[in-house]
Design an enzyme around this catalytic site. Structure first.
Site, short mmCIF file in Angstrom:
data_model
loop_
_atom_site.label_atom_id
_atom_site.label_comp_id
_atom_site.label_asym_id
_atom_site.label_seq_id
_atom_site.Cartn_x
_atom_site.Cartn_y
_atom_site.Cartn_z
N ARG A 60 0.84 -1.19 0.00
CA ARG A 60 0.00 0.00 0.00
C ARG A 60 0.88 1.25 0.00
NH1 ARG A 60 -2.08 1.26 4.06
NH2 ARG A 60 -0.90 -0.16 5.37
N SER A 239 0.93 -5.06 10.65
CA SER A 239 1.35 -5.95 9.58
C SER A 239 2.56 -6.80 10.01
CB SER A 239 1.71 -5.12 8.36
OG SER A 239 1.97 -5.97 7.28
N LYS A 243 -1.33 -11.98 12.73
CA LYS A 243 -2.81 -12.12 12.74
C LYS A 243 -3.26 -13.30 11.88
CE LYS A 243 -3.69 -7.97 11.19
NZ LYS A 243 -2.28 -7.56 11.11
N ARG A 323 2.39 -12.21 -1.32
CA ARG A 323 1.07 -12.46 -0.73
C ARG A 323 0.30 -13.52 -1.49
NH1 ARG A 323 -0.95 -9.50 3.98
NH2 ARG A 323 0.59 -7.87 4.28
P1 ATP Z 1 -1.00 -8.19 7.68
O1 ATP Z 1 -1.78 -7.18 8.49
O2 ATP Z 1 0.01 -7.51 6.80
O3 ATP Z 1 -1.87 -9.16 6.95
P2 ATP Z 1 -0.44 -10.23 9.72
O4 ATP Z 1 -0.53 -9.69 11.12
O5 ATP Z 1 -1.59 -11.03 9.24
O6 ATP Z 1 -0.06 -9.02 8.72
P3 ATP Z 1 1.10 -12.57 9.15
O7 ATP Z 1 0.71 -12.66 7.72
O8 ATP Z 1 0.50 -13.55 10.07
O9 ATP Z 1 0.89 -11.09 9.67
O10 ATP Z 1 2.68 -12.61 9.21
C1 ATP Z 1 3.46 -13.10 10.27
C2 ATP Z 1 4.78 -13.59 9.67
O11 ATP Z 1 5.73 -13.85 10.67
C3 ATP Z 1 4.56 -14.88 8.91
O12 ATP Z 1 5.39 -14.85 7.77
C4 ATP Z 1 5.03 -15.93 9.93
O13 ATP Z 1 5.50 -17.09 9.31
C5 ATP Z 1 6.16 -15.19 10.61
N1 ATP Z 1 6.47 -15.63 11.99
C6 ATP Z 1 7.67 -16.04 12.42
N2 ATP Z 1 7.65 -16.32 13.72
C7 ATP Z 1 6.40 -16.09 14.16
C8 ATP Z 1 5.77 -16.22 15.43
N3 ATP Z 1 6.43 -16.61 16.51
N4 ATP Z 1 4.46 -15.89 15.50
C9 ATP Z 1 3.79 -15.46 14.43
N5 ATP Z 1 4.35 -15.31 13.20
C10 ATP Z 1 5.64 -15.65 13.06
MN MN Z 2 -2.89 -10.79 7.60
#
Ligand code: ATP
Ligand code: MN
Length: 532
Positions: A60, A239, A243, A323
């Site tokens: 974005r 991000s 989540k 993504r």
């Molecule tokens: P967005 O708002 O951009 O969608 P998001 O909060 O959904 O972000 P995720 O897509 O879940 O974020 O990304 C977390 C990233 O961190 C993933 O690539 C995941 O594999 C990695 N990761 C590594 N270690 C951890 C951990 N301990 N807990 C959660 N995620 C982890």
């Molecule tokens: Mn996400």
């Protein structure tokens, strides 16, 4: 009668000022996939998913996100760097240019809606220049049935023209790309960028205004899932904090991975009909649910593919922000419809690259409000040239870029709802342990999952806690399947003094950031912050 949709709605788009188009209405995912490949705008990978490149923008562009400032918005919006005002006349002028640009082209139109709770349903018409952007809308918004389409009246319109370039001098934009919300006309106008996330986050931002202001409902940047007993959990976080990853839990039904409402009658509902997961370093072993969702119907963005059509998830040569979008039914264990009861547990996810915050801690109501308003995570090296040290990032409500109102409006609603529902609030550091970025390592996903499961199952209610001396957070001393030393970050650092220095440094960042909210915060909330 089925043909009805495809014929009578093979309408002209003249009402929108878009003339002489070949309009493709409500095409199936298969058709859009096929057209994308035929046009050379995407390829099919070995798993059967579609892969596209979004072009110049692979993320974005917050600096190019505007809100039209008029009678409806002028006194409500928290104007500033996040919500940048746009002149109504300039909007009309730019809208005319965009629709002129789209005229005469093949255009893809989709009727869809947001908000899984029907009382809050927001009907949307998405008008796209590209077939794959329209397929993204199919994946991410909720999909009306044939029956529902018969008398479908769109309320909001998304006009999406990635190939249109604005002229900043004439059009009032910052540069050639823009995403503009017009609340009076109920239009999201997006141009100059093919990044699909702008489409979903445009409607999200609109709902973050509509729901709190008109429907007495809190809108949240969080994921949500529900256990067998009907206990809902929600996960806030910026991000990359986890989540999407952590809400995909085979033991629990997924409600949604990014955008939810918490209603006045105590329901949590998903705004969307799909997920948009990061795929950097994705592995089948660590994240089987997401990995298996990448099948026909899914759209990969900006990934590198080898000769055999296999995706190299480690390759970040286009972007770190690779993504995939897929409809929520690509996940096996889902809640249908995507609505849950009052949450029992709330997790604030943070990826602390300083390695200071405990991997899990329990928050008091004051701490919960403090951390929600702060919205802390960290940016690490690798994403921007020249960054070698982690940089703290504070984003109110864990989603400031999408929040049109002043953060305290969301925070007050959340505090009240949390107290009424008696929910447990946890702070979870999915970031670094054993030292800061560069010295320590990322918390093992396996451990984070164990800690969350223990919290959800009530196991952490029965253990002893120790208080963090600076942040005042209550850290459990034991947790099933997690080595105890991991639970106290100071224990994981070789150099304890260095830990104390870093912890103080981070506490100062928190304090400085919170200054702008101090006047609006109660004594209880202020006490929820670190002691420096
Ligand atoms: P967005 O708002 O951009 O969608 P998001 O909060 O959904 O972000 P995720 O897509 O879940 O974020 O990304 C977390 C990233 O961190 C993933 O690539 C995941 O594999 C990695 N990761 C590594 N270690 C951890 C951990 N301990 N807990 C959660 N995620 C982890
Ligand atoms: Mn996400």
């Amino acid at each position: 009668m089925v043909e009805n949709n495809k014929t009578t709605k093979m309408f002209s788009l003249e009402n929108y000022g878009i003339k002489d188009t070949k309009t493709h209405y409500q095409l199936s995912s298969e058709e859009l996939h096929k057209i994308t490949v035929e046009k050379g705008q995407g390829v099919e990978v070995s798993s059967g998913a579609l892969a596209v490149n979004t072009g110049e923008f692979t993320g974005r562009s917050p600096k190019d996100r505007f809100i039209v400032k008029d009678e409806v918005t002028k006194d409500e919006i928290w104007w500033g760097d996040v919500n940048i005002p746009f002149d109504p006349e300039k909007f009309d002028q730019l809208y005319d240019k965009v629709t002129e640009y789209l005229s005469g082209k093949d255009i893809y139109v989709r009727d869809a809606y947001a908000c899984a709770d029907e009382e809050y349903q927001l009907n949307i018409r998405v008008i796209n220049e590209y077939p794959w952007s329209n397929m993204f809308a199919h994946n991410m918004f909720l999909r009306p049935t044939e029956e529902e389409l018969k008398d479908f009246t769109p309320e909001w319109t998304v006009v999406n023209a990635p190939g249109f370039m604005a002229d900043p001098e004439v059009d009032g934009t910052r540069q050639h790309n823009f995403a503009i919300l017009n609340f009076s006309k109920k239009i999201a106008l997006i141009g100059g960028t093919g990044y699909t996330g702008e489409i979903k986050k445009g409607i999200f931002s609109a709902l973050n205004f509509i729901l709190p202001v008109f429907k007495d409902t809190l809108s949240m940047h969080c994921s949500a899932n529900v256990g067998d007993d009907g206990d809902t959990a929600i996960f806030f976080g910026l991000s990359g904090t986890g989540k999407t990853t952590l809400s995909a839990d085979p033991e629990r039904k997924l409600i949604g991975d990014d955008e939810h409402g918490w209603t006045k009658d105590n329901k949590v509902f998903n705004f969307e009909g799909g997920c948009y997961a990061k795929v950097i370093n994705l592995s089948k072993e660590n994240e089987p649910d997401i990995f298996n969702a990448i099948k026909p119907g899914a759209i990969l963005e900006n990934v590198i593919i080898d000769d055999k059509g296999d995706v190299d998830f480690e390759d970040v040569s286009i972007t770190q922000n690779t993504r995939v979008s897929y409809p929520i039914y690509h996940i096996n264990n889902i809640q249908q419809p995507s609505v849950g009861e009052n949450p029992k547990n709330i997790f604030f996810l943070t990826a602390d690259a300083f390695g200071v915050l405990p991997p899990i801690s329990k928050l008091t109501p004051g701490q919960a409000a403090y951390h929600f308003i702060s919205g802390y995570t960290a940016k690490v090296a690798g994403t921007e040239a020249g960054i070698t040290e982690p940089v703290p990032s504070f984003s109110a409500c864990f989603g400031a870029p999408f929040m049109p109102l002043h953060p305290t409006r969301y925070a007050e609603m959340l505090s009240k709802k949390m107290q009424d529902a008696g929910v447990n609030v946890w702070l979870v550091n999915t970031g670094w342990t054993g030292g800061p970025y560069g010295v320590g390592s990322r918390m093992k996903l396996k451990y984070t999952r164990e800690m969350i499961s223990s919290a959800l199952e009530g196991k952490l209610d029965k253990v002893d806690y120790v208080t963090h001396p600076i942040f005042g957070l209550e850290m459990p001393k034991v947790c099933l399947n997690v080595p105890s030393e991991v639970l106290n970050p100071r224990e994981t650092w070789k150099d304890k003094e260095a830990y104390d220095v870093k912890a103080n440094e981070l506490a100062l960042f928190f304090k400085n950031n919170f200054k702008m909210f101090e006047d609006n915060a109660s004594e209880e909330i202020l006490k929820g912050g670190p002691i420096v």
